[in-house]
Design a protein around this motif. Structure first.
Motif, mmCIF file in Angstrom:
data_model
loop_
_atom_site.group_PDB
_atom_site.id
_atom_site.type_symbol
_atom_site.label_atom_id
_atom_site.label_comp_id
_atom_site.label_asym_id
_atom_site.label_seq_id
_atom_site.Cartn_x
_atom_site.Cartn_y
_atom_site.Cartn_z
ATOM 1 N N ASP A 76 1.081 -1.348 -0.157
ATOM 2 C CA ASP A 76 0.401 0.147 0.220
ATOM 3 C C ASP A 76 1.012 1.300 -0.269
ATOM 4 O O ASP A 76 0.493 2.152 -0.510
ATOM 5 C CB ASP A 76 -1.026 0.121 1.118
ATOM 6 C CG ASP A 76 -2.131 -0.899 1.469
ATOM 7 O OD1 ASP A 76 -2.696 -1.505 0.542
ATOM 8 O OD2 ASP A 76 -2.125 -1.509 2.417
ATOM 9 N N LEU A 77 2.171 0.748 0.683
ATOM 10 C CA LEU A 77 3.157 2.332 0.898
ATOM 11 C C LEU A 77 4.468 2.013 0.558
ATOM 12 O O LEU A 77 4.772 1.061 0.980
ATOM 13 C CB LEU A 77 2.638 3.393 2.350
ATOM 14 C CG LEU A 77 3.439 3.975 2.980
ATOM 15 C CD1 LEU A 77 3.660 5.186 1.739
ATOM 16 C CD2 LEU A 77 3.574 4.285 4.136
ATOM 17 N N VAL A 78 5.034 1.894 -0.504
ATOM 18 C CA VAL A 78 6.789 2.342 -0.785
ATOM 19 C C VAL A 78 6.771 3.546 0.088
ATOM 20 O O VAL A 78 7.594 3.880 0.031
ATOM 21 C CB VAL A 78 7.010 2.265 -2.137
ATOM 22 C CG1 VAL A 78 7.993 1.613 -2.293
ATOM 23 C CG2 VAL A 78 6.322 0.451 -1.935
ATOM 24 N N VAL A 79 8.172 3.526 0.807
ATOM 25 C CA VAL A 79 8.742 4.005 1.372
ATOM 26 C C VAL A 79 10.704 3.992 1.360
ATOM 27 O O VAL A 79 11.248 2.528 0.594
ATOM 28 C CB VAL A 79 9.134 4.240 2.891
ATOM 29 C CG1 VAL A 79 7.349 4.391 3.712
ATOM 30 C CG2 VAL A 79 9.532 2.987 3.709
ATOM 31 N N ASP A 80 11.733 4.857 1.771
ATOM 32 C CA ASP A 80 12.831 4.520 1.068
ATOM 33 C C ASP A 80 13.715 4.189 2.002
ATOM 34 O O ASP A 80 14.247 4.285 3.186
ATOM 35 C CB ASP A 80 13.444 6.271 0.588
ATOM 36 C CG ASP A 80 14.615 5.745 0.237
ATOM 37 O OD1 ASP A 80 14.765 4.956 -0.464
ATOM 38 O OD2 ASP A 80 15.455 7.218 0.127
ATOM 39 N N GLY A 81 13.825 3.000 1.614
ATOM 40 C CA GLY A 81 14.513 2.039 2.601
ATOM 41 C C GLY A 81 14.369 2.370 4.595
ATOM 42 O O GLY A 81 13.390 2.970 4.966
ATOM 43 N N PRO A 82 15.001 1.576 5.639
ATOM 44 C CA PRO A 82 15.425 2.084 6.568
ATOM 45 C C PRO A 82 15.120 3.114 6.964
ATOM 46 O O PRO A 82 13.988 3.776 8.045
ATOM 47 C CB PRO A 82 16.136 1.393 6.852
ATOM 48 C CG PRO A 82 17.242 0.196 6.258
ATOM 49 C CD PRO A 82 16.509 0.699 5.298
#
Length: 264
Positions: A246-252
């Motif tokens: 649903d949501l993609v974020v930029d790594g840790p």
């Protein structure tokens, strides 16, 4: 964002004390590194989780690593309320106490045979074995052509797993031989069932193929009426989770920012 993910986040905001939030470790809370022994959580991860733990119904880390290793490498020892499910849920660390069964005999047999199997398969010298106690991981990240090396070893490792009663778990330039019957989805759903709760919402964040089972579990709970959020800690190495998320974020760093946003 998807509409289902937006509903899940809204449900967490409205009733955080009944929500269950789960996170993978490597690639999600900790950057991927060449040597697994040198992995450490993003510096903002432990402080963010410490703030989050008292505000939610349950806070989990679900990892293929031994639970105690994830706690040590994450600096999570003093986070009250955090539960770490290690070895895909075979181990549990909670309130400073580790619960872990004996490894099945197939792990010892695979440990004995694995070096010879790799040599016979012509594995590049940069290939290395990570012994997790209850599982064995074969890494090709250091090889000149890591994907080529990984593909070359799939068949022989699958055959070894079959002979020893284990299964092969693929990941980011790694093939892991581990016991059958447990995965991150089973671990997540078993924990919730054990607590006897119906969460207001469930969020799970991961980055690798082993996290797909947890995504499946969240989607199954959605079908049963529990709002859910699927978060991908994005990378260029694995896209399967991004396609499902649903949501993609930029790594840790993006995962830590997401936790901060939820807290705010």
């Amino acid at each position: 964002m998807t509409a289902a993910g937006a509903d899940g986040l809204d449900a967490i905001r409205k009733s955080p004390s009944e929500a269950v939030l789960g996170f993978d470790f490597d690639g999600t809370l900790a950057p991927i590194v060449e040597d697994p022994a040198s992995a450490r959580a993003h510096p903002g991860a432990a402080p963010a989780l410490a703030r989050l733990a008292p505000r939610v119904g349950a806070l989990l880390i679900v990892t293929g690593r031994p639970a105690a290793v994830a706690v040590e490498y994450g600096g999570f020892e003093d986070i009250d309320g955090l539960v770490v499910l290690g070895q895909y849920g075979l181990e549990r660390w909670e309130s400073g106490t580790l619960t872990a069964p004996e490894p099945p005999p197939g792990v010892a047999e695979a440990r004995e045979k694995l070096p010879g199997v790799l040599e016979a398969a012509g594995a590049p010298p940069e290939t290395f074995i990570e012994d997790k106690g209850r599982a064995l991981a074969v890494h090709t990240r250091r090889c000149a052509e890591p994907q080529v090396a990984l593909d070359r070893l799939r068949g022989v490792l699958a055959a070894l797993a079959e002979r020893t009663g284990l299964v092969v778990e693929p990941g980011r330039f790694v093939l892991e031989l581990r016991p059958r019957g447990m995965d991150k989805g089973v671990a997540l759903r078993s924990f919730i069932a054990e607590r006897g709760i119906r969460p207001s919402a469930v969020l799970y964040a991961g980055d690798d193929l082993g996290d797909l089972a947890a995504f499946d579990a969240v989607e199954a709970m959605r079908a049963d009426g529990v709002p859910g959020v699927l978060v991908c800690s994005g990378s260029t190495e694995v896209t399967a989770l991004a396609d499902r998320a649903d949501l993609v974020v930029d790594g840790p760093a993006g995962v830590v920012d997401l936790i901060g946003t939820l807290l705010d």
